[in-house]
Write an enzyme that holds these catalytic residues in place. Structure first.
Site, short mmCIF file in Angstrom:
data_model
loop_
_atom_site.label_atom_id
_atom_site.label_comp_id
_atom_site.label_asym_id
_atom_site.label_seq_id
_atom_site.Cartn_x
_atom_site.Cartn_y
_atom_site.Cartn_z
N ARG A 33 16.84 40.78 -17.82
CA ARG A 33 18.19 41.15 -17.35
C ARG A 33 18.30 40.77 -16.15
O ARG A 33 19.48 40.48 -15.65
CB ARG A 33 18.40 42.48 -18.15
CG ARG A 33 19.87 42.87 -17.90
CD ARG A 33 20.26 44.30 -18.43
NE ARG A 33 20.20 43.98 -19.93
CZ ARG A 33 19.33 45.00 -20.72
NH1 ARG A 33 18.92 46.19 -19.91
NH2 ARG A 33 19.44 44.90 -22.03
N GLY A 34 17.35 41.14 -15.13
CA GLY A 34 17.46 40.68 -13.76
C GLY A 34 17.95 39.37 -13.55
O GLY A 34 18.77 38.91 -12.73
#
Length: 452
Positions: free
Chosen positions: A372-373
């Protein structure tokens, strides 16, 4: 004392329908109307329905404000009270402080603008000391929200083009070949109260109506109203765990499912989540924190000039809000137009492969769990390029948004006071790019004309 509403008793006042509210004791009921010593408020006929909790709140507000009705000041207070009740029901703010007039808070403003350009970034979590203007800045964003097109009469703000954002009822109408009437309204902005119950958030089943009509009698909740909009939670670290679970479920799938009394209802619930908190009041659950695309921290301004500027502007707003609104209206409108243009430009913005690879290396060195980062950093960098009217991301864009995207995703001690996550992210940026984040610049520069 009993407060109740009589939806059958409509009192004409010109061409505007009036809702008659009765208050008092069982022996001596009193009617609040526009005649004599009573008070009434204009409402549309579509808002009148029996047994509505909305009506009970309006009746209570009217009756509570109707002390000494012969007094003009009290009548004025009554009308203002009703306006506030109606505004709260719709999740609106009558006069939010202008977004452009907020002094400082450049990181917060940037994070909010990036989410307006690309809602898939996932929202922003703002942490800071009390009285630093967190909520004021977020609520001021209401003035920048563009209009959305939705199916007329649909309580879920269904998109007439995107099937994933349509309610089941609209899908059925579309399958039957019915031509959908559409209209436009401002992007929904709803504030979630800390004391809200689960059925108020997700919606509830009206059992009595379901039995009478022999079908689904679903009363939509906050998640229905905020679909395709913005959900704001003040002091979100104090939010009840049960509501956190509901928000996590909806944020993960973009769908709200209600299963009660043998009745199942599903509707789209895709929204941008914005939260504010004070770090001394408790930590945020890691599962919820990870759902925020960006995080930023804020501290009280120490410079005497800045504090004096804030004091002066707050005083002017309390004395003459119309003057401040008129002064900053054109700037807020310019930001609104910028957001609309950036949304159109976003699909043409390119991310060079070498920069995408460096983003992944930074995430790997920081031991960021999941991908997700990486995804959010790519999206934020593209949104920043779109705001600056460019069609390709450069290295400075990546360096500027990386701290916002990754500082809350580190594997250990995410919100611990003993660990400066910002310093860790900056250290890895120096290793990978040879430079740290660029200096914070005012968002007003986005409105400057592009040099030829």
């Amino acid at each position: 004392t009993r407060w109740h509403i009589d939806p059958q008793k409509m009192l004409p006042s010109g061409s505007t329908p009036m809702l008659a509210v009765r208050c008092g004791t069982a022996a001596r009921p009193a009617v609040l109307t526009s005649q004599g010593s009573s008070i009434s408020t204009p409402l549309s006929r579509s808002s009148v329905s029996s047994g509505s909790a909305r009506h009970r709140r309006i009746a209570t507000a009217l009756a509570a404000a109707a002390v000494q009705p012969f007094c003009r000041r009290k009548r004025h207070q009554a009308r203002r009270t009703v306006c506030r009740v109606l505004a709260a029901e719709e999740g609106e703010f009558a006069k939010p402080f202008p977004f452009s007039a907020v002094v400082g808070q450049e990181e917060i403003k940037l994070a909010l603008l990036l989410n307006l350009v690309d809602p898939s970034i996932g929202g922003v979590m703002i942490s800071g000391e009390r009285g630093t203007g967190k909520s004021t800045t977020v609520r001021g964003m209401v003035r920048l929200l563009p209009e959305i097109e939705y199916v007329e009469g649909d309580p879920y703000n269904s998109d007439p083009q995107d099937v994933s954002l349509m309610s089941e009822e609209v899908k059925e109408r579309l399958e039957k070949g019915e031509k959908l009437k559409t209209t436009k309204k401002r992007t929904p902005f709803v504030e979630l109260p800390l004391g809200a119950t689960e059925d108020r958030v997700t919606g509830t089943i009206d059992i009595e109506r379901a039995l009478k009509e022999a079908g689904k009698a679903f009363e939509p909740g906050i998640l229905a109203r905020v679909n395709r909009g913005i959900l704001y939670i003040d002091e979100c670290n104090l939010l009840d765990d049960q509501l956190v679970d509901v928000l996590l479920d909806s944020a993960a799938g973009g769908v709200n499912t209600v299963e009660r009394e043998g009745v199942s209802v599903r509707h789209p619930a895709r929204f941008v989540l914005i939260g504010t908190s004070h770090p001394d009041e408790g930590d945020l659950r890691p599962q919820l924190l990870d759902r925020f695309g960006l995080t930023c921290s804020i501290r009280t301004a120490l410079a005497a000039e800045k504090r004096m500027e804030v004091l002066s502007r707050a005083y002017e707003w309390s004395q003459s809000p119309e003057k401040i609104e008129a002064q900053w209206a054109s700037t807020d409108e310019a930001f609104k137009d910028l957001v609309v243009d950036a949304r159109e430009r976003l699909k043409d913005v390119k991310m060079p492969r070498e920069l995408a690879l460096k983003i992944s290396k930074v995430c790997s060195k920081l031991n960021v769990d999941g991908l997700r980062g990486d995804i959010v950093t790519n999206r934020a960098a593209r949104a920043l390029a779109a705001l600056e009217r460019r069609t390709e991301v450069d290295e400075e864009d990546v360096r500027r948004v990386t701290v916002l995207c990754l500082q809350h995703r580190l594997r250990k001690d995410v919100v611990s006071d003993t660990l400066d996550n910002t310093a860790l992210v900056v250290k890895v940026l120096l290793q990978e790019f040879g430079k740290g984040p660029p200096p914070v610049r005012p968002v007003m520069r986005f409105l400057e004309p592009v040099a030829a």
